[in-house]
Design an enzyme around this catalytic site. Structure first.
Site, PDB file in Angstrom:
ATOM      1  N   SER A  38      -7.421  -5.326  -5.109  1.00 44.87           N
ATOM      2  CA  SER A  38      -8.653  -5.749  -4.335  1.00 44.87           C
ATOM      3  C   SER A  38     -10.060  -5.760  -5.043  1.00 44.87           C
ATOM      4  O   SER A  38     -10.311  -4.800  -6.019  1.00 44.87           O
ATOM      5  CB  SER A  38      -9.102  -5.265  -3.116  1.00 44.87           C
ATOM      6  OG  SER A  38      -9.459  -3.734  -3.179  1.00 44.87           O
ATOM      7  N   ASN A  42       1.303   3.514  -2.949  1.00 49.83           N
ATOM      8  CA  ASN A  42       1.728   3.904  -4.161  1.00 49.83           C
ATOM      9  C   ASN A  42       1.419   5.493  -4.597  1.00 49.83           C
ATOM     10  O   ASN A  42       2.008   6.352  -5.091  1.00 49.83           O
ATOM     11  CB  ASN A  42       1.215   3.168  -5.337  1.00 49.83           C
ATOM     12  CG  ASN A  42       1.794   1.825  -5.248  1.00 49.83           C
ATOM     13  OD1 ASN A  42       2.742   1.455  -4.463  1.00 49.83           O
ATOM     14  ND2 ASN A  42       1.450   0.701  -6.164  1.00 49.83           N
ATOM     15  N   TRP A  88       2.778   7.929  -2.530  1.00 52.76           N
ATOM     16  CA  TRP A  88       4.298   8.326  -2.759  1.00 52.76           C
ATOM     17  C   TRP A  88       4.392   9.061  -4.192  1.00 52.76           C
ATOM     18  O   TRP A  88       5.280  10.012  -4.082  1.00 52.76           O
ATOM     19  CB  TRP A  88       4.773   6.856  -3.298  1.00 52.76           C
ATOM     20  CG  TRP A  88       6.201   6.685  -3.476  1.00 52.76           C
ATOM     21  CD1 TRP A  88       7.336   6.509  -2.445  1.00 52.76           C
ATOM     22  CD2 TRP A  88       7.098   6.870  -4.739  1.00 52.76           C
ATOM     23  NE1 TRP A  88       8.574   6.724  -3.265  1.00 52.76           N
ATOM     24  CE2 TRP A  88       8.300   6.670  -4.537  1.00 52.76           C
ATOM     25  CE3 TRP A  88       6.428   7.143  -6.023  1.00 52.76           C
ATOM     26  CZ2 TRP A  88       9.295   6.678  -5.513  1.00 52.76           C
ATOM     27  CZ3 TRP A  88       7.206   7.033  -6.987  1.00 52.76           C
ATOM     28  CH2 TRP A  88       8.595   6.943  -6.676  1.00 52.76           C
ATOM     29  N   ASP A 148       0.972  -1.329  -0.006  1.00 48.96           N
ATOM     30  CA  ASP A 148      -0.119  -0.023   0.151  1.00 48.96           C
ATOM     31  C   ASP A 148       1.060   1.395   0.136  1.00 48.96           C
ATOM     32  O   ASP A 148       1.916   1.193   0.244  1.00 48.96           O
ATOM     33  CB  ASP A 148      -0.858   0.085   1.345  1.00 48.96           C
ATOM     34  CG  ASP A 148      -1.935   0.916   1.009  1.00 48.96           C
ATOM     35  OD1 ASP A 148      -2.280   1.226  -0.087  1.00 48.96           O
ATOM     36  OD2 ASP A 148      -2.706   1.379   2.069  1.00 48.96           O
ATOM     37  N   ASN A 167     -11.246  -2.217  -5.192  1.00 49.01           N
ATOM     38  CA  ASN A 167     -10.449  -1.431  -5.925  1.00 49.01           C
ATOM     39  C   ASN A 167     -11.049  -1.005  -7.314  1.00 49.01           C
ATOM     40  O   ASN A 167     -10.657  -0.200  -8.024  1.00 49.01           O
ATOM     41  CB  ASN A 167      -8.918  -1.891  -6.303  1.00 49.01           C
ATOM     42  CG  ASN A 167      -8.193  -1.749  -5.068  1.00 49.01           C
ATOM     43  OD1 ASN A 167      -7.019  -2.383  -4.772  1.00 49.01           O
ATOM     44  ND2 ASN A 167      -8.207  -0.615  -4.220  1.00 49.01           N
TER      45      ASN A 167
HETATM   46  C1  IPE Z   1      -5.729  -2.489   0.036  1.00 49.55           C
HETATM   47  O1  IPE Z   1      -5.086  -1.304  -0.480  1.00 49.55           O
HETATM   48  C2  IPE Z   1      -5.448  -3.087  -1.472  1.00 49.55           C
HETATM   49  C3  IPE Z   1      -4.205  -3.496  -2.044  1.00 49.55           C
HETATM   50  C4  IPE Z   1      -3.193  -3.215  -1.581  1.00 49.55           C
HETATM   51  C5  IPE Z   1      -4.427  -4.111  -3.367  1.00 49.55           C
HETATM   52  P1  IPE Z   1      -6.174  -0.191  -0.414  1.00 49.55           P
HETATM   53  O2  IPE Z   1      -5.258   1.302  -0.564  1.00 49.55           O
HETATM   54  O3  IPE Z   1      -7.166  -0.381  -1.623  1.00 49.55           O
HETATM   55  O4  IPE Z   1      -6.837  -0.122   0.963  1.00 49.55           O
HETATM   56  P2  IPE Z   1      -7.540   0.941   1.877  1.00 49.55           P
HETATM   57  O5  IPE Z   1      -8.735   1.270   0.957  1.00 49.55           O
HETATM   58  O6  IPE Z   1      -6.733   2.030   2.333  1.00 49.55           O
HETATM   59  O7  IPE Z   1      -8.216   0.243   3.064  1.00 49.55           O
HETATM   60  C1  IPE Z   2      -1.483   0.193  -3.308  1.00 44.93           C
HETATM   61  O1  IPE Z   2      -1.238   1.698  -3.505  1.00 44.93           O
HETATM   62  C2  IPE Z   2      -1.794  -0.359  -4.807  1.00 44.93           C
HETATM   63  C3  IPE Z   2      -3.380  -0.478  -4.748  1.00 44.93           C
HETATM   64  C4  IPE Z   2      -4.266  -0.455  -4.176  1.00 44.93           C
HETATM   65  C5  IPE Z   2      -3.578  -1.110  -6.289  1.00 44.93           C
HETATM   66  P1  IPE Z   2      -2.422   2.985  -3.329  1.00 44.93           P
HETATM   67  O2  IPE Z   2      -3.080   2.967  -4.781  1.00 44.93           O
HETATM   68  O3  IPE Z   2      -3.640   2.208  -2.509  1.00 44.93           O
HETATM   69  O4  IPE Z   2      -1.806   4.076  -2.605  1.00 44.93           O
HETATM   70  P2  IPE Z   2      -2.530   5.099  -1.423  1.00 44.93           P
HETATM   71  O5  IPE Z   2      -2.750   4.161  -0.657  1.00 44.93           O
HETATM   72  O6  IPE Z   2      -3.549   5.689  -2.135  1.00 44.93           O
HETATM   73  O7  IPE Z   2      -1.187   5.941  -1.148  1.00 44.93           O
HETATM   74 MG    MG Z   3      -3.911   2.575  -0.510  1.00 47.68          MG
END
Ligand code: IPE
Ligand code: IPE
Ligand code: MG
Length: 248
Positions: free
Chosen positions: A66, A23, A26, A21, A69
């Protein structure tokens, strides 16, 4: 900085699961678009897979996308799917070279056709590899997996293949999509969030949880070693007393 040589290779977890988590944050911190963060996360995946395989971890499960997502903006979903296809295609050679078997958990049928094709090909080519199993959780959520298992169990009861009286934890577990892997002993989540986000709820009943503030694109081998070292300092009691463990 944690060092690989500090790790006791005899007490490694067999299975490590990671919620990758951070990305988006970052990328934002660098004034870039979220998609740039996802692209940069691929390096962290490569390093982590390498670190796990080199140590002798048997199973590594990475939460890559997920069920929830799917509710993200369309352009982000499309970019993630594109990235998935190109990364798998690029990394297949490395998986073969390192004797790593690729597998998935999740509702892969909901993925775009080109993704499924790329995944199927790589899974087929790496099917007999034995050093480590890499599970990608794609279109995965634990509640989806559990409901799906219940549906299959009901179908098998109706068909007379199993009896309702025989349902126990082991049988239930065998219907889960992830039944090809043992339960993870260690679950890592990056980005400073302290939640599970619908990941492996059944399987982590007794897992050790490790949280780090590092955002996923910054995660590297040392961070993986730090998590393993932390795990190795825990006393896993499984409901027993500490004395019972030392007496045995
Ligand atoms: C969890 O991260 C899913 C993955 C890392 C693929 P999310 O960024 O989707 O989770 P929440 O929404 O912060 O709980
Ligand atoms: C994790 O990073 C990757 C996926 C859930 C696909 P995020 O995209 O959730 O990054 P943040 O949590 O918004 O920083
Ligand atoms: Mg996230």
């Amino acid at each position: 900085m944690p060092n690989k040589s500090q790790i006791n290779l005899k007490t490694l977890p067999k299975h490590v699961a990671i919620i990758m988590d951070g990305n988006g944050r970052w990328a934002k911190s660098k004034g870039k678009l979220r998609v740039f963060g996802h692209k940069s996360g691929v390096r962290a995946v490569r390093e982590t897979v390498e670190a796990a395989a080199e140590l002798g971890i048997g199973y590594l499960t990475l939460y890559a996308f997920s069920t929830e997502n799917w509710n993200r903006p369309k352009y982000e979903i499309n970019a993630l799917m594109k990235l998935l296809v190109s990364s798998i295609s690029k990394e297949t050679k490395t998986l073969i070279k390192n004797n790593i078997r690729l597998s998935t958990i999740g509702d892969v049928n909901s993925l775009p056709k080109d993704c499924r094709k790329e995944l199927d090909e790589t899974m087929k080519i790496t099917a007999n590899n034995t050093r480590m199993q890499l599970n990608l959780a794609l279109s995965y959520s634990s509640r989806w997996e559990i409901v799906d298992a219940v549906k299959q169990i009901v179908t098998d009861i109706k068909a007379g293949n199993i009896k309702a009286d025989n349902i126990d934890e082991e049988l239930f577990g065998s219907y889960l999509d992830s039944s090809h892997s043992p339960n993870p002993e260690l679950l890592i989540r990056t980005s400073g969030e302290y939640r599970i986000s619908n990941f492996l709820l059944w399987q982590i009943a007794y897992a050790e949880l490790y949280f780090t503030d590092k955002l996923w694109p910054d995660f590297g081998k040392e961070d993986f070693y730090a998590a393993i070292l932390d795990y190795q300092q825990r006393e896993r009691r499984f409901g027993k007393t500490s004395e019972q463990l030392t007496e045995a």
